[in-house]
Design a protein around this motif. Structure first.
Motif, PDB file in Angstrom:
ATOM      1  N   HIS A   4      35.318  24.177 124.727  1.00 36.48           N
ATOM      2  CA  HIS A   4      36.703  23.972 124.204  1.00 36.48           C
ATOM      3  C   HIS A   4      36.799  23.672 122.709  1.00 36.48           C
ATOM      4  CE1 HIS A   4      37.702  22.475 128.793  1.00 36.48           C
ATOM      5  NE2 HIS A   4      37.588  23.772 128.686  1.00 36.48           N
ATOM      6  N   ALA A   5      35.678  23.564 122.108  1.00 37.35           N
ATOM      7  CA  ALA A   5      35.756  22.990 120.878  1.00 37.35           C
ATOM      8  C   ALA A   5      36.340  23.928 120.057  1.00 37.35           C
ATOM      9  CB  ALA A   5      34.346  22.867 120.296  1.00 37.35           C
ATOM     10  N   ASN A   6      36.345  25.341 120.192  1.00 41.60           N
ATOM     11  CA  ASN A   6      37.124  26.421 119.269  1.00 41.60           C
ATOM     12  C   ASN A   6      38.470  26.031 118.946  1.00 41.60           C
ATOM     13  OD1 ASN A   6      34.782  27.773 118.588  1.00 41.60           O
ATOM     14  ND2 ASN A   6      34.743  29.136 120.289  1.00 41.60           N
ATOM     15  N   ARG A  10      41.237  25.322 114.591  1.00 37.66           N
ATOM     16  CA  ARG A  10      42.581  25.855 113.883  1.00 37.66           C
ATOM     17  C   ARG A  10      43.295  24.686 113.059  1.00 37.66           C
ATOM     18  NH1 ARG A  10      47.140  24.656 116.957  1.00 37.66           N
ATOM     19  NH2 ARG A  10      46.454  23.655 119.143  1.00 37.66           N
ATOM     20  N   HIS A  11      43.083  23.339 113.597  1.00 39.77           N
ATOM     21  CA  HIS A  11      43.676  22.379 112.814  1.00 39.77           C
ATOM     22  C   HIS A  11      43.046  22.063 111.525  1.00 39.77           C
ATOM     23  CE1 HIS A  11      46.170  21.476 116.159  1.00 39.77           C
ATOM     24  NE2 HIS A  11      45.241  21.353 117.167  1.00 39.77           N
ATOM     25  N   LEU A  12      41.686  22.113 111.518  1.00 43.22           N
ATOM     26  CA  LEU A  12      41.011  22.025 110.137  1.00 43.22           C
ATOM     27  C   LEU A  12      41.579  23.168 109.264  1.00 43.22           C
ATOM     28  CD1 LEU A  12      39.127  20.377 112.369  1.00 43.22           C
ATOM     29  CD2 LEU A  12      37.479  20.618 110.564  1.00 43.22           C
ATOM     30  N   ARG A 237      44.292  20.024 121.641  1.00 37.41           N
ATOM     31  CA  ARG A 237      43.816  21.438 121.918  1.00 37.41           C
ATOM     32  C   ARG A 237      44.836  22.507 121.991  1.00 37.41           C
ATOM     33  NH1 ARG A 237      41.295  21.504 127.600  1.00 37.41           N
ATOM     34  NH2 ARG A 237      43.243  21.691 128.002  1.00 37.41           N
ATOM     35  N   ASP A 238      45.768  22.139 122.711  1.00 37.69           N
ATOM     36  CA  ASP A 238      46.857  23.138 123.271  1.00 37.69           C
ATOM     37  C   ASP A 238      47.965  23.349 122.419  1.00 37.69           C
ATOM     38  OD1 ASP A 238      44.733  23.525 125.250  1.00 37.69           O
ATOM     39  OD2 ASP A 238      45.973  22.477 126.654  1.00 37.69           O
ATOM     40  N   PRO A 265      27.283  23.427 118.584  1.00 36.96           N
ATOM     41  CA  PRO A 265      27.417  24.272 117.349  1.00 36.96           C
ATOM     42  C   PRO A 265      28.822  23.984 116.805  1.00 36.96           C
ATOM     43  CG  PRO A 265      26.261  25.744 118.600  1.00 36.96           C
ATOM     44  CD  PRO A 265      26.641  24.342 119.600  1.00 36.96           C
ATOM     45  N   GLN A 266      29.664  24.118 117.992  1.00 38.05           N
ATOM     46  CA  GLN A 266      31.258  23.870 117.582  1.00 38.05           C
ATOM     47  C   GLN A 266      31.305  22.586 117.129  1.00 38.05           C
ATOM     48  OE1 GLN A 266      30.019  24.975 120.486  1.00 38.05           O
ATOM     49  NE2 GLN A 266      31.006  27.020 121.144  1.00 38.05           N
ATOM     50  N   GLY A 267      30.944  21.426 117.736  1.00 38.15           N
ATOM     51  CA  GLY A 267      31.000  20.236 117.218  1.00 38.15           C
ATOM     52  C   GLY A 267      30.435  19.913 115.894  1.00 38.15           C
ATOM     53  N   MET A 268      29.506  20.652 115.338  1.00 39.14           N
ATOM     54  CA  MET A 268      28.781  20.355 114.200  1.00 39.14           C
ATOM     55  C   MET A 268      29.415  21.195 113.171  1.00 39.14           C
ATOM     56  SD  MET A 268      24.553  20.539 114.705  1.00 39.14           S
ATOM     57  CE  MET A 268      24.638  21.945 115.707  1.00 39.14           C
ATOM     58  N   GLU A 269      30.208  22.185 113.573  1.00 42.90           N
ATOM     59  CA  GLU A 269      31.002  22.840 112.855  1.00 42.90           C
ATOM     60  C   GLU A 269      32.296  21.975 112.176  1.00 42.90           C
ATOM     61  OE1 GLU A 269      33.039  27.357 112.181  1.00 42.90           O
ATOM     62  OE2 GLU A 269      32.692  26.554 113.968  1.00 42.90           O
TER      63      GLU A 269
END
Length: 290
Positions: A4-6, A10-12, A237-238, A265-269
Motif C-alpha cells: 500500500h506504500a506506492n 504521489r504526495h511527495l 492513500r486514496d 523498500p517503499q517505506g525507505m523510499e
C-alpha cells in the motif's frame, strides 16, 4: 502493508515539483546563494541595481529586505500578509534578515513551519484530530488540515511558534501544548500559484486526553473532527482531501507508527523523500545547482 506504500509517493512527488532554474534567476544575499528570483521581479530588481537575469542577482545588504518587501507589496507584486518571517540562506544557517511571508515565494527563500499531530489513545486504537480549513482561507480553502499548523514568525523557535499556533488555532493551553514532542523535520520544494515554495516543516506529536475538545479561536478553522488514524491513512492513500503538505506529515506519522512498514523498500523510499526532498530546490540541497 508494504504493497500500500506506492500510492503515498504521489504526495511527495506533488510537493517536489520545483526544477532549477525553472525560469527563475539565482539570488544571493550578501554574496551567499540564497534563493531563486521569480521572473516577474527581474525588471524591478535590475532597475534597483541588484543584478541581471543572465548573471544573477545579489542583495548586498540583506537587512534591507524588510523595507524592500514593503515596497514590492505597495507596488502590487504580492499581497502582504503583515507577518514577518526570518530569512536565511539555507537550512541550519543563521538568520540574515526578515521579510513579509507573502514575499518568500517570489524570492525562492526557505520558509519554516510547524505541524502538530493531535493524537488521542482510545480503547479501539489511535485517533487523530483534524481541522477543516475555513472557506475564505487564501491558500487551500476548505481542505482538511492538522489540529495545529502554521508558519514560524520572525524571532520564534519552532516550539514557540507551535505553542502560539496551538493557542490561536485550537485553544490549547500553553502547559498542554508544551508537552508536544518534536518527531521530525521534513523538506520539500514545489511550484505554487504564489511562487516557489522551499519549506522546512518541524513535526510534533501531542497526545491529548479524551476529554479535550479543541475550539477554533482565530477563524482560520471551520470545524474539528476526531477520526481513527486508520481513517486518516485511507484518506491520504486514496484522496487529496488534506492540504498538500499535511499529507507529508501524516505519511511521516504512518511510517513511525507502522501503518506503513518503514523497513520495506517503499517505506525507505518515502523516508528518504521526506527527510531530504525530491526536488533539487529543497532546503538542504545546493541552491547553486541546476
Amino acid at each position: 502493508m508494504p504493497s500500500h506504500a506506492n500510492p503515498f509517493l504521489r504526495h511527495l512527488t506533488d510537493c517536489n515539483t520545483a526544477t532549477l532554474p525553472g525560469g527563475r534567476a539565482p539570488l544571493a544575499l550578501g554574496g551567499t546563494p540564497s534563493g531563486w528570483l521569480a521572473p516577474e521581479l527581474f525588471a524591478r530588481m535590475e532597475q534597483a541595481g541588484f543584478g541581471t537575469p543572465d548573471k544573477g542577482f545579489n542583495i548586498p545588504h540583506p537587512k534591507g529586505l524588510e523595507a524592500l518587501g514593503e515596497e514590492l507589496a505597495r507596488e502590487g507584486f504580492y499581497k502582504s500578509h503583515h507577518e514577518l518571517f526570518d530569512v536565511y540562506p539555507d537550512m541550519d544557517q543563521p538568520v540574515v534578515g526578515r521579510i513579509d511571508r507573502g514575499a518568500l515565494p517570489l524570492f525562492g527563500f526557505v520558509a519554516t513551519g510547524v505541524h502538530m499531530n493531535g493524537l488521542v489513545r482510545k480503547a479501539d486504537g489511535l485517533h487523530l484530530w483534524t481541522g477543516r480549513r475555513a472557506a475564505n482561507k487564501r491558500l487551500d480553502p476548505s481542505k482538511l488540515d492538522h489540529l495545529v499548523a502554521g508558519g514560524m514568525p520572525a524571532g520564534h523557535t519552532p516550539r514557540e511558534a507551535l505553542v502560539k499556533e496551538a493557542a490561536e488555532e485550537a485553544s490549547i493551553p500553553g502547559p498542554l501544548a508544551e508537552q508536544a514532542v518534536q518527531a521530525g523535520r521534513l523538506v520539500y520544494a514545489l511550484n505554487r500559484p504564489e511562487g516557489l515554495r522551499r519549506d522546512i516543516l518541524y513535526c510534533y506529536d501531542l497526545y491529548l486526553p479524551e476529554s479535550f475538545e479543541p475550539t477554533a479561536a482565530d477563524g482560520e478553522v471551520e470545524s474539528f473532527a476526531l477520526i481513527p488514524l486508520s481513517e486518516a491513512y485511507r484518506i491520504v492513500r486514496d484522496t487529496d482531501e488534506f492540504k498538500f503538505n499535511v499529507n507529508l506529515v501524516l505519511i511521516d506519522l504512518f511510517l513511525r507508527t507502522g501503518l506503513i512498514d518503514p523497513a520495506s523498500p517503499q517505506g525507505m523510499e518515502l523516508r528518504t523523500g521526506l527527510d531530504k526532498g525530491l526536488s533539487p530546490a529543497s532546503p538542504g540541497q545546493s541552491v547553486t545547482s541546476g
